[in-house]
Design a protein around this motif. Sequence first.
Motif, PDB file in Angstrom:
ATOM      1  N   ARG A  82      14.585   8.716 -14.363  1.00  0.00           N
ATOM      2  CA  ARG A  82      14.314   8.838 -12.919  1.00  0.00           C
ATOM      3  C   ARG A  82      12.828   8.767 -12.604  1.00  0.00           C
ATOM      4  NH1 ARG A  82      18.109  11.693 -14.644  1.00  0.00           N
ATOM      5  NH2 ARG A  82      20.124  11.954 -13.619  1.00  0.00           N
ATOM      6  N   LEU A  83      12.546   8.311 -11.401  1.00  0.00           N
ATOM      7  CA  LEU A  83      11.172   8.285 -10.919  1.00  0.00           C
ATOM      8  C   LEU A  83      11.130   8.829  -9.492  1.00  0.00           C
ATOM      9  CD1 LEU A  83      10.060   4.750 -12.199  1.00  0.00           C
ATOM     10  CD2 LEU A  83       9.501   6.978 -13.206  1.00  0.00           C
ATOM     11  N   GLY A  84      10.002   9.425  -9.115  1.00  0.00           N
ATOM     12  CA  GLY A  84       9.817   9.912  -7.745  1.00  0.00           C
ATOM     13  C   GLY A  84       9.193   8.813  -6.889  1.00  0.00           C
ATOM     14  N   PRO A  85       9.160   9.023  -5.576  1.00  0.00           N
ATOM     15  CA  PRO A  85       8.609   7.998  -4.685  1.00  0.00           C
ATOM     16  C   PRO A  85       7.173   7.577  -5.036  1.00  0.00           C
ATOM     17  CG  PRO A  85       9.738   9.683  -3.407  1.00  0.00           C
ATOM     18  CD  PRO A  85       9.730  10.159  -4.816  1.00  0.00           C
ATOM     19  N   LYS A  86       6.328   8.521  -5.416  1.00  0.00           N
ATOM     20  CA  LYS A  86       4.953   8.142  -5.762  1.00  0.00           C
ATOM     21  C   LYS A  86       4.920   7.277  -7.020  1.00  0.00           C
ATOM     22  CE  LYS A  86       2.537  12.157  -5.726  1.00  0.00           C
ATOM     23  NZ  LYS A  86       3.694  12.792  -6.288  1.00  0.00           N
ATOM     24  N   ASP A  87       5.837   7.588  -7.940  1.00  0.00           N
ATOM     25  CA  ASP A  87       5.883   6.809  -9.185  1.00  0.00           C
ATOM     26  C   ASP A  87       6.334   5.373  -8.920  1.00  0.00           C
ATOM     27  OD1 ASP A  87       5.437   9.281 -10.316  1.00  0.00           O
ATOM     28  OD2 ASP A  87       7.534   9.598 -10.867  1.00  0.00           O
ATOM     29  N   VAL A  88       7.362   5.210  -8.068  1.00  0.00           N
ATOM     30  CA  VAL A  88       7.896   3.859  -7.901  1.00  0.00           C
ATOM     31  C   VAL A  88       6.990   2.955  -7.070  1.00  0.00           C
ATOM     32  CG1 VAL A  88      10.353   4.117  -8.360  1.00  0.00           C
ATOM     33  CG2 VAL A  88       9.514   4.697  -6.113  1.00  0.00           C
ATOM     34  N   PHE A  89       6.182   3.550  -6.185  1.00  0.00           N
ATOM     35  CA  PHE A  89       5.342   2.704  -5.322  1.00  0.00           C
ATOM     36  C   PHE A  89       3.837   2.790  -5.619  1.00  0.00           C
ATOM     37  CE2 PHE A  89       9.018   4.052  -2.528  1.00  0.00           C
ATOM     38  CZ  PHE A  89       9.733   2.880  -2.680  1.00  0.00           C
ATOM     39  N   GLY A  90       3.403   3.872  -6.262  1.00  0.00           N
ATOM     40  CA  GLY A  90       1.970   4.149  -6.397  1.00  0.00           C
ATOM     41  C   GLY A  90       1.189   3.128  -7.219  1.00  0.00           C
ATOM     42  N   HIS A 664      -3.062  13.941  -3.347  1.00  0.00           N
ATOM     43  CA  HIS A 664      -4.431  14.402  -3.127  1.00  0.00           C
ATOM     44  C   HIS A 664      -5.175  13.617  -2.055  1.00  0.00           C
ATOM     45  CE1 HIS A 664      -4.173  16.099  -7.424  1.00  0.00           C
ATOM     46  NE2 HIS A 664      -3.390  16.692  -6.580  1.00  0.00           N
ATOM     47  N   THR A 665      -6.310  13.030  -2.433  1.00  0.00           N
ATOM     48  CA  THR A 665      -7.152  12.398  -1.419  1.00  0.00           C
ATOM     49  C   THR A 665      -6.741  10.940  -1.198  1.00  0.00           C
ATOM     50  OG1 THR A 665      -8.986  11.653  -2.839  1.00  0.00           O
ATOM     51  CG2 THR A 665      -8.998  13.963  -2.182  1.00  0.00           C
ATOM     52  N   ARG A 666      -5.535  10.605  -1.588  1.00  0.00           N
ATOM     53  CA  ARG A 666      -4.842   9.345  -1.266  1.00  0.00           C
ATOM     54  C   ARG A 666      -5.513   8.099  -1.815  1.00  0.00           C
ATOM     55  NH1 ARG A 666      -5.159   7.866   3.861  1.00  0.00           N
ATOM     56  NH2 ARG A 666      -7.093   9.027   3.784  1.00  0.00           N
ATOM     57  N   ARG A 671      -3.064   3.480  -0.704  1.00  0.00           N
ATOM     58  CA  ARG A 671      -3.130   2.032  -0.896  1.00  0.00           C
ATOM     59  C   ARG A 671      -1.784   1.458  -1.333  1.00  0.00           C
ATOM     60  NH1 ARG A 671      -8.423   3.963  -2.166  1.00  0.00           N
ATOM     61  NH2 ARG A 671     -10.006   2.761  -1.033  1.00  0.00           N
ATOM     62  N   ALA A 672      -0.742   2.265  -1.259  1.00  0.00           N
ATOM     63  CA  ALA A 672       0.628   1.787  -1.526  1.00  0.00           C
ATOM     64  C   ALA A 672       1.331   1.751  -0.166  1.00  0.00           C
ATOM     65  CB  ALA A 672       1.331   2.736  -2.487  1.00  0.00           C
ATOM     66  N   PRO A 673       1.666   0.554   0.343  1.00  0.00           N
ATOM     67  CA  PRO A 673       2.122   0.430   1.732  1.00  0.00           C
ATOM     68  C   PRO A 673       3.287   1.348   2.095  1.00  0.00           C
ATOM     69  CG  PRO A 673       1.865  -1.731   0.714  1.00  0.00           C
ATOM     70  CD  PRO A 673       1.591  -0.730  -0.351  1.00  0.00           C
ATOM     71  N   TYR A 733     -11.892  10.698   4.819  1.00  0.00           N
ATOM     72  CA  TYR A 733     -12.366   9.840   5.903  1.00  0.00           C
ATOM     73  C   TYR A 733     -12.139   8.364   5.666  1.00  0.00           C
ATOM     74  CZ  TYR A 733     -13.615  14.242   7.493  1.00  0.00           C
ATOM     75  OH  TYR A 733     -13.493  15.531   7.909  1.00  0.00           O
ATOM     76  N   TRP A 734     -11.723   8.035   4.459  1.00  0.00           N
ATOM     77  CA  TRP A 734     -11.374   6.657   4.205  1.00  0.00           C
ATOM     78  C   TRP A 734      -9.992   6.407   4.804  1.00  0.00           C
ATOM     79  CZ3 TRP A 734      -6.968   5.801   1.331  1.00  0.00           C
ATOM     80  CH2 TRP A 734      -6.632   4.444   1.210  1.00  0.00           C
ATOM     81  N   ASP A 735      -9.756   5.234   5.375  1.00  0.00           N
ATOM     82  CA  ASP A 735      -8.482   4.952   6.017  1.00  0.00           C
ATOM     83  C   ASP A 735      -8.101   3.490   5.860  1.00  0.00           C
ATOM     84  OD1 ASP A 735      -6.273   4.850   7.612  1.00  0.00           O
ATOM     85  OD2 ASP A 735      -7.110   6.212   9.093  1.00  0.00           O
ATOM     86  N   THR A 736      -6.873   3.247   5.404  1.00  0.00           N
ATOM     87  CA  THR A 736      -6.418   1.865   5.251  1.00  0.00           C
ATOM     88  C   THR A 736      -6.238   1.185   6.599  1.00  0.00           C
ATOM     89  OG1 THR A 736      -4.397   3.029   4.707  1.00  0.00           O
ATOM     90  CG2 THR A 736      -5.153   1.355   3.147  1.00  0.00           C
ATOM     91  N   ASP A 737      -5.691   1.936   7.556  1.00  0.00           N
ATOM     92  CA  ASP A 737      -5.307   1.293   8.807  1.00  0.00           C
ATOM     93  C   ASP A 737      -6.499   0.975   9.690  1.00  0.00           C
ATOM     94  OD1 ASP A 737      -2.762   1.405   7.958  1.00  0.00           O
ATOM     95  OD2 ASP A 737      -2.304   3.277   8.993  1.00  0.00           O
ATOM     96  N   SER A 738      -7.349   1.979   9.892  1.00  0.00           N
ATOM     97  CA  SER A 738      -8.478   1.757  10.787  1.00  0.00           C
ATOM     98  C   SER A 738      -9.580   1.000  10.073  1.00  0.00           C
ATOM     99  CB  SER A 738      -9.022   3.088  11.283  1.00  0.00           C
ATOM    100  OG  SER A 738      -9.676   3.734  10.221  1.00  0.00           O
ATOM    101  N   GLY A 739      -9.512   0.962   8.737  1.00  0.00           N
ATOM    102  CA  GLY A 739     -10.568   0.314   7.974  1.00  0.00           C
ATOM    103  C   GLY A 739     -11.863   1.118   7.996  1.00  0.00           C
ATOM    104  N   SER A 740     -11.800   2.355   8.524  1.00  0.00           N
ATOM    105  CA  SER A 740     -13.036   3.139   8.614  1.00  0.00           C
ATOM    106  C   SER A 740     -13.491   3.547   7.220  1.00  0.00           C
ATOM    107  CB  SER A 740     -12.823   4.375   9.480  1.00  0.00           C
ATOM    108  OG  SER A 740     -12.024   5.306   8.792  1.00  0.00           O
TER     109      SER A 740
END
Length: 829
Positions: A82-90, A664-666, A671-673, A733-740
């Motif tokens: 088995r794998l958890g959601p973070k494992d399968v997409f991370g 954690h700090t993502r 970066r996993a959609p 403060y890093w953000d994928t969506d806003s690109g900030s």
Amino acid sequence: MENSVDRIAQPWGGRTPYARGQAWPPRVDTHLAEGVEPESVERWVQAASILHSDGDAMDIAVKDGRMVGVRGRVVDRVNRGRLGPKDVFGWQANASPDRLTKPLIRRDGQLAETDWDTAMELVATRSRDLLRERGPGSIGFYTSGQLFLEEYYTLAVAARAGIGTNHLDGNTRLCTSTAAEALKESFGCDGQPGTYDDIDHADVIALFGHNLAETQPVQWMRVLDRLEGGDPPRLVCVDPRPTRVARAATVHLAPRVGTNVALLNSLLHEIIRTDRVDHDYVEAHTVGFDELARTVEECTPAWASRICDVPAARIVEAAEVLGTADRLLSTVLQGVYQSHQATAAAVQINNLHLLRGMLGRPGAGVLQMNGQPTAQNTRECGADGDLPGFRNWQNDQHVADLAEVWNVETTTIPHYAPPTHAMQMFRYAEQGSIRMLWISGTNPAVSLPELSRIRSVLSQDRLFVVVQDLFLTETAQLADVVLPAATWGEKTGTFTNADRTVHLSDKAVEPPGEARPDLDIFLDYAERMDFRDKDGAPLITWSDPESAFEAWKRCSAGRPCDYTGLTYGALRGGSGIQWPCTEEAPEGTPRLYTQGVTWAEPDVCETYGKDLLTGASVPAVEYRSSNPDGKAMLRAAEFIPPHEAPSDDYPFQLTTGRTLYHFHTRTKTGRAPQLNAAAPDVWVEISSSDATARGLGEGDLVEVTSPRGALQGRLRITGIRPGLLFVPFHYGYWDTDSGSGPDDRTPPRAANETTITDWDPVSKQPLFKTAAAGVTLLEKSTGRPAPAPTTTASAPSRTGSVRPTEGGVAARVRETTGMDGDGTDGGAQ
Ligand SMILES: Nc1nc2c(c(=O)[nH]1)N[C@H]1C(S)=C(S)[C@@H](COP(=O)(O)OP(=O)(O)OC[C@H]3O[C@@H](n4cnc5c(=O)[nH]c(N)nc54)[C@H](O)[C@@H]3O)O[C@H]1N2
Ligand SMILES: Nc1nc2c(c(=O)[nH]1)N[C@H]1C(S)=C(S)[C@@H](COP(=O)(O)OP(=O)(O)OC[C@H]3O[C@@H](n4cnc5c(=O)[nH]c(N)nc54)[C@H](O)[C@@H]3O)O[C@H]1N2
Ligand SMILES: [Mo]
């Protein structure tokens, strides 16, 4: 059988029920990138998950030199496929276009690309200058719970014997230092007594401040499978939020945060009052019963009820379940570890097990959990505030023994005081005695408390900051030198999970650009520094992961965490193996303490203990007289209230923690959609009664303030206990969506803008779970809900008010069940 499941909407997937005492049925979870057919995968490369401490074994799918997916390893004892959601997409984050590919150095205030030789020479030159001018105490290393064993061991030798500094610690200080300390205080030594297999046998499972469903989702699948099978366990959950664990519990206690010791003392009071004590066990294997009994004598459920704000009858009920358990398994994590009496509380859970004789038998065990995937190795290898191999810094024989392993003089290894803890290292950097800080695999500019202070410490001109990471994080932005690291899947090494299972993780693909494995970076540094042993030969004699592992085995020999029976060969192909693993126990050791405790003997123990109230170290003579035979220690502690109480300005309690979908700090999960979309931004949880009283509603934008700072987020109304706010700490403060970029801090949204610089006196773990805060409305919602998942503890209290969290087609995972589980289906080549 095969099923395709949206594992964002159904994070735990389908059930494979099993009865008490049976083996957990296998289920293999596979996820491949869109358009990749299973037949087109060229290689499956063995690894294990690096996004929590569960140690879920997996194979990485490789095609055209790229990662294209993962699947669970059915042969492994930990997850049985088995794998958890973070494992399968991370894993997708590895190939992110914003990976660091070249070293950077600060020139005229700006970070600019350079080559490895320039960057490393700069680090080595600064180190040599500082050693000459200010001595070893001017250099500090702050590492991680996410590198590999081989890397920590190399760093520990370089720092402790090469530089000769006492300032080496990991972010494990924020994570599992209380787990380690609680084990040391009760059993004399670090080392997890229990095993995950205890889940198969327990009739009661008690979770203390541990949101297992979200933070170790695979073991939660195991609990869910037991709950649906024959003779299911009863669950006791202590958590102020309505987690999935709480909802499945027979008894859920939701105490005021920071009152664990009061609650636990009353539970122990009840166990003793109703004489649910295993007197033979206590007599044979423990010291300290009389003092413990005296301390909890007055701690009635009625007394605790007033402090914890939990009905006394509910406490009695919980004590009844714990007291009548025939096989009790307890797990403990951050709800206990990140508060002012962290160690004092954690040892009460050990006491519960000792009083009831619930250790060392199938189903009877305690798991003082780890959080990070490789935190156990940081501790074993002495890359935290311990000496390698669980050696006791106060025991001259242990230091001499370590000096012999390294062939250095005993005086080379600092042991004049306990190894410096991370919170103190930042203090030294603030005061100016530490002038170089090398940060590897951690992002303190988001994860440490009181971020405005951390930013100012790291931004000082006089402090030379080296950051070794995959990305240009909030911390890397403040560095003088940034070293691009290779990570999981791009390098080979081993690591050990929370139940002592050692896994090998092989290199599957090349790292991006010029990124290098952390091991190679540390070895390069050691070579440039020309570290020597006492005979003038090179101090570090290894050159690759496997030879580093062999060197570590020699250091671990004869110590509790003995790895001498393990090899890369033995770890490749089959299941992970639990240490100690020796010639006598070649298959590893599922449970420690099957015949009473064994490592508390004064000559063997890792510590002589600390005062639970002040943290002062106990002298050797005192330990020898109070525990001459090396038995388990029942350690008593009185409750003291949290340091910061709510006030007129800050009327709420504030606690912080995690959500299922982010790590954690993502830096990876952001970066996993699929994961990012499930929880794209920060939110604030509040109870319905508090929201109604203040005229606040779902989705309102609020400011959360504390004496340290503020953050903004949208409100989610949940079944959290009244008077308490919860904020996930994932959002820097890093953000994928806003690109900030990470240096753009408007609006402020990091939980740690508000948390306090304060720690448990014994384990020195910071207090992320108890603070006082205020909340003010900034903007009413126009129908937009909080960006919080509905599948987890952040589920809205009014169902139907918010659209359910889903992942859609991109989140589909294939679940295969009904196979033998003997490895015929899933082993890597
Ligand atoms: N999804 C996910 N999984 C992870 C991680 C992640 O970032 N994301 N990180 C990993 C790491 S490093 C760690 S350390 C673990 C942490 O795993 P956990 O400890 O399970 O996670 P937290 O959310 O920090 O805290 C757990 C619970 O403590 C409760 N709590 C708060 N205050 C108190 C209190 O005073 N008393 C009690 N009894 N409970 C309280 C909170 O409500 C929360 O539900 O997770 C690991 N797994
Ligand atoms: N408010 C609040 N704060 C908390 C907590 C909380 O519950 N509440 N929990 C605390 C806990 S338990 C923890 S564990 C910490 C976690 O805090 P951090 O360790 O700061 O969080 P991460 O985001 O995991 O940072 C790891 C960094 O290492 C990098 N990295 C990943 N793999 C590698 C590698 O192979 N090599 C190198 N060189 N770098 C790598 C990642 O890109 C990332 O930048 O946060 C703590 N802070
Ligand atoms: Mo952690």
